[in-house]
Write an enzyme that holds these catalytic residues in place. Structure first.
Site, PDB file in Angstrom:
ATOM      1  N   SER A 121      -7.345   1.398   8.318  1.00 53.43           N
ATOM      2  CA  SER A 121      -7.296   1.786   9.726  1.00 53.43           C
ATOM      3  C   SER A 121      -8.687   2.095  10.251  1.00 53.43           C
ATOM      4  O   SER A 121      -8.888   2.194  11.447  1.00 53.43           O
ATOM      5  CB  SER A 121      -6.478   3.067   9.904  1.00 53.43           C
ATOM      6  OG  SER A 121      -5.226   2.939   9.351  1.00 53.43           O
ATOM      7  N   HIS A 142      -4.867  -5.241  10.420  1.00 49.52           N
ATOM      8  CA  HIS A 142      -4.393  -3.877  10.650  1.00 49.52           C
ATOM      9  C   HIS A 142      -3.050  -3.891  11.375  1.00 49.52           C
ATOM     10  O   HIS A 142      -2.957  -4.348  12.522  1.00 49.52           O
ATOM     11  CB  HIS A 142      -5.453  -3.117  11.465  1.00 49.52           C
ATOM     12  CG  HIS A 142      -5.124  -1.682  11.650  1.00 49.52           C
ATOM     13  ND1 HIS A 142      -5.432  -0.987  12.791  1.00 49.52           N
ATOM     14  CD2 HIS A 142      -4.502  -0.807  10.833  1.00 49.52           C
ATOM     15  CE1 HIS A 142      -5.007   0.257  12.661  1.00 49.52           C
ATOM     16  NE2 HIS A 142      -4.441   0.388  11.483  1.00 49.52           N
ATOM     17  N   GLU A 154      -4.282  -6.164  14.403  1.00 48.82           N
ATOM     18  CA  GLU A 154      -5.704  -6.381  14.682  1.00 48.82           C
ATOM     19  C   GLU A 154      -6.262  -7.236  13.542  1.00 48.82           C
ATOM     20  O   GLU A 154      -6.070  -6.902  12.370  1.00 48.82           O
ATOM     21  CB  GLU A 154      -6.452  -5.056  14.742  1.00 48.82           C
ATOM     22  CG  GLU A 154      -6.127  -4.236  15.981  1.00 48.82           C
ATOM     23  CD  GLU A 154      -6.830  -2.872  15.984  1.00 48.82           C
ATOM     24  OE1 GLU A 154      -7.566  -2.591  16.942  1.00 48.82           O
ATOM     25  OE2 GLU A 154      -6.635  -2.091  15.033  1.00 48.82           O
ATOM     26  N   ASN A 192      -7.468   2.279  17.255  1.00 50.72           N
ATOM     27  CA  ASN A 192      -7.720   3.656  16.817  1.00 50.72           C
ATOM     28  C   ASN A 192      -8.946   4.267  17.479  1.00 50.72           C
ATOM     29  O   ASN A 192      -9.018   5.491  17.643  1.00 50.72           O
ATOM     30  CB  ASN A 192      -7.855   3.729  15.294  1.00 50.72           C
ATOM     31  CG  ASN A 192      -6.496   3.773  14.618  1.00 50.72           C
ATOM     32  OD1 ASN A 192      -5.493   4.085  15.263  1.00 50.72           O
ATOM     33  ND2 ASN A 192      -6.446   3.458  13.350  1.00 50.72           N
TER      34      ASN A 192
HETATM   35  N1  CAA Z   1      12.004   0.013  11.092  1.00 51.54           N
HETATM   36  C1  CAA Z   1      12.655  -0.918  11.811  1.00 51.54           C
HETATM   37  N2  CAA Z   1      13.063  -0.722  13.092  1.00 51.54           N
HETATM   38  C2  CAA Z   1      12.840   0.475  13.616  1.00 51.54           C
HETATM   39  C3  CAA Z   1      12.166   1.513  12.922  1.00 51.54           C
HETATM   40  C4  CAA Z   1      11.750   1.233  11.599  1.00 51.54           C
HETATM   41  N3  CAA Z   1      11.085   2.130  10.858  1.00 51.54           N
HETATM   42  N4  CAA Z   1      12.077   2.588  13.752  1.00 51.54           N
HETATM   43  C5  CAA Z   1      12.645   2.233  14.896  1.00 51.54           C
HETATM   44  N5  CAA Z   1      13.099   0.963  14.832  1.00 51.54           N
HETATM   45  C6  CAA Z   1      13.723   0.175  15.895  1.00 51.54           C
HETATM   46  C7  CAA Z   1      15.156   0.582  16.082  1.00 51.54           C
HETATM   47  O1  CAA Z   1      16.010  -0.191  15.268  1.00 51.54           O
HETATM   48  C8  CAA Z   1      15.374   0.301  17.566  1.00 51.54           C
HETATM   49  O2  CAA Z   1      15.615  -1.062  17.772  1.00 51.54           O
HETATM   50  P1  CAA Z   1      16.713  -1.533  18.879  1.00 51.54           P
HETATM   51  O3  CAA Z   1      16.370  -0.803  20.139  1.00 51.54           O
HETATM   52  O4  CAA Z   1      16.511  -3.013  18.981  1.00 51.54           O
HETATM   53  O5  CAA Z   1      18.019  -1.123  18.282  1.00 51.54           O
HETATM   54  C9  CAA Z   1      14.000   0.588  18.188  1.00 51.54           C
HETATM   55  O6  CAA Z   1      13.044   0.477  17.126  1.00 51.54           O
HETATM   56  C10 CAA Z   1      13.957   1.965  18.784  1.00 51.54           C
HETATM   57  O7  CAA Z   1      14.260   2.882  17.745  1.00 51.54           O
HETATM   58  P2  CAA Z   1      15.054   4.238  17.955  1.00 51.54           P
HETATM   59  O8  CAA Z   1      16.078   4.086  19.041  1.00 51.54           O
HETATM   60  O9  CAA Z   1      15.525   4.730  16.624  1.00 51.54           O
HETATM   61  O10 CAA Z   1      13.941   5.275  18.347  1.00 51.54           O
HETATM   62  P3  CAA Z   1      12.962   5.294  19.556  1.00 51.54           P
HETATM   63  O11 CAA Z   1      13.475   4.563  20.750  1.00 51.54           O
HETATM   64  O12 CAA Z   1      12.632   6.735  19.665  1.00 51.54           O
HETATM   65  O13 CAA Z   1      11.697   4.474  18.997  1.00 51.54           O
HETATM   66  C11 CAA Z   1       9.659   4.198  17.854  1.00 51.54           C
HETATM   67  C12 CAA Z   1      11.032   4.849  17.843  1.00 51.54           C
HETATM   68  C13 CAA Z   1       9.840   2.679  17.665  1.00 51.54           C
HETATM   69  C14 CAA Z   1       8.892   4.767  16.680  1.00 51.54           C
HETATM   70  C15 CAA Z   1       8.970   4.469  19.235  1.00 51.54           C
HETATM   71  O14 CAA Z   1       9.026   5.834  19.520  1.00 51.54           O
HETATM   72  C16 CAA Z   1       7.529   4.025  19.267  1.00 51.54           C
HETATM   73  O15 CAA Z   1       7.224   2.849  19.436  1.00 51.54           O
HETATM   74  N6  CAA Z   1       6.609   5.007  19.157  1.00 51.54           N
HETATM   75  C17 CAA Z   1       5.156   4.766  19.196  1.00 51.54           C
HETATM   76  C18 CAA Z   1       4.689   4.332  17.850  1.00 51.54           C
HETATM   77  C19 CAA Z   1       3.214   4.033  17.846  1.00 51.54           C
HETATM   78  O16 CAA Z   1       2.458   4.312  18.746  1.00 51.54           O
HETATM   79  N7  CAA Z   1       2.787   3.446  16.719  1.00 51.54           N
HETATM   80  C20 CAA Z   1       1.388   3.179  16.469  1.00 51.54           C
HETATM   81  C21 CAA Z   1       0.862   4.255  15.587  1.00 51.54           C
HETATM   82  S1  CAA Z   1      -0.849   4.076  15.273  1.00 51.54           S
HETATM   83  C22 CAA Z   1      -0.882   3.184  13.865  1.00 51.54           C
HETATM   84  O17 CAA Z   1       0.081   2.848  13.238  1.00 51.54           O
HETATM   85  C23 CAA Z   1      -2.233   2.778  13.450  1.00 51.54           C
HETATM   86  C24 CAA Z   1      -2.977   3.644  12.549  1.00 51.54           C
HETATM   87  O18 CAA Z   1      -3.869   3.139  11.900  1.00 51.54           O
HETATM   88  C25 CAA Z   1      -2.797   5.090  12.457  1.00 51.54           C
END
Ligand code: CAA
Length: 286
Positions: A121, A142, A154, A192
């Site tokens: 990351s 990434h 990325e 990031n």
């Molecule tokens: N695996 C597979 N599918 C998943 C999942 C997982 N772990 N978590 C959620 N989903 C899917 C669900 O199945 C659902 O799909 P459908 O709508 O088609 O049924 C959808 O995602 C939404 O899930 P939920 O209803 O359970 O929950 P939500 O609406 O609260 O969404 C979330 C959860 C997808 C995590 C959403 O809140 C989100 O996108 N959050 C932001 C995440 C983000 O910013 N990620 C980047 C982080 S930074 C990073 O990763 C980089 C780094 O280097 C640190």
């Protein structure tokens, strides 16, 4: 360009298991490596649980789940990556661990044209590339958490990455159904570099007592339509990972906005790592 048919994934934590799942669901044979028996079993459980959840939510049939599981194999020996065409390293965000894995992969993989991609990351890709005998075949790739959901990858060529490696990596991202952006080999890349200062600002807000975690999160969810507020997102990423990412970025830029706040360090020391430990800025059922 030939599609990847034999993929290796090293590390089966949050990111590695997501990458392995997406690849196996795309029809690729995936070999997953973890360091210990317990880690292999935890990785297998994580992958199976995620696929079961997909079945429950109607995203895939039981038959597709079983076929996907049939494409996944597990090992504790990086020597078993010998026949892989493309390997993604997704071990802990620690320079020594990552360089050790890349050196071992470089020795193990027979095909000299195989690509070694790192899911770092924040560690500069060139620093990881030069520990191998094939720096032109090393690239950053990434992914974002949760990997099955987030569309972005990325692609980060270092100063010494070959054009063919970039093409093959973009082709692999497409095979997985991901959208690629090209990012510079600077700590934090594109996403990031923007996201981490924002997340750390939210921690400082809690630290100074000026706002409560719930209000901060609801503010960004309801006011800016973010799917989750910054503290919930930190809990999802893992506070230990976030601290490691911030440290790498601070090391690179020496800018106070990247320095991990004391509260983040104390929470990591206390084992309050976010969702994975059941407690971070919020609490979670197991
Ligand atoms: N695996 C597979 N599918 C998943 C999942 C997982 N772990 N978590 C959620 N989903 C899917 C669900 O199945 C659902 O799909 P459908 O709508 O088609 O049924 C959808 O995602 C939404 O899930 P939920 O209803 O359970 O929950 P939500 O609406 O609260 O969404 C979330 C959860 C997808 C995590 C959403 O809140 C989100 O996108 N959050 C932001 C995440 C983000 O910013 N990620 C980047 C982080 S930074 C990073 O990763 C980089 C780094 O280097 C640190």
């Amino acid at each position: 360009m030939d599609p990847v048919t034999r993929l290796g994934v090293v590390g089966c934590g949050l990111m590695g298991s997501g990458i392995a799942e997406v690849a196996a669901r795309s029809g690729i044979d995936v070999r997953v490596a973890e360091a210990t028996h317990d880690a292999v079993e935890a990785g297998r459980r994580r992958l199976t649980a995620s696929l079961d959840r997909g079945v429950r939510r109607g995203k895939l049939s039981e038959e597709q789940r079983d076929q996907t599981l049939g494409r996944l194999s597990f090992t504790r020996d990086l020597g078993d990556m010998a026949d892989r065409q493309f390997v993604v390293e997704a071990v802990a965000e620690n320079r020594d661990i990552k360089t050790g894995v890349l050196r071992d992969l470089d020795k193990a993989i027979e095909d000299p044209t195989a690509v070694l991609a790192t899911n770092t990351s924040s560690i500069p890709v060139v620093d990881l590339a030069v520990v191998t005998e094939r720096p032109e075949r090393v690239i950053g790739l990434h992914f974002f958490n949760p990997v099955p959901v987030q569309q972005l990858v990325e692609v980060i060529p270092s100063l010494v990455t070959g054009a063919d490696t970039v093409r093959r990596t973009r082709g692999f991202a497409e095979q997985l159904g991901k959208q690629a952006i090209q990012a510079p080999d600077r700590s934090g890349f594109v996403v990031n570099a923007l996201l981490v200062p924002y997340l750390l600002s939210a921690v400082r807000m809690v630290e100074s007592g000026s706002a409560r975690p719930d209000d901060i999160d609801r503010g960004m969810e309801l006011g800016c339509a973010h799917p989750m507020g910054p503290l919930r997102l930190l809990d999802l990423i893992g506070l230990d990972t976030a601290q490691a990412v911030a440290e790498s970025m601070y090391e690179e830029y020496k800018e106070p906005l990247y320095a991990p706040p004391a509260l983040l360090r104390r929470m990591v020391a206390a084992g309050h790592l976010g969702r994975k430990s059941g407690r971070g800025f919020h609490t979670y059922d197991s």
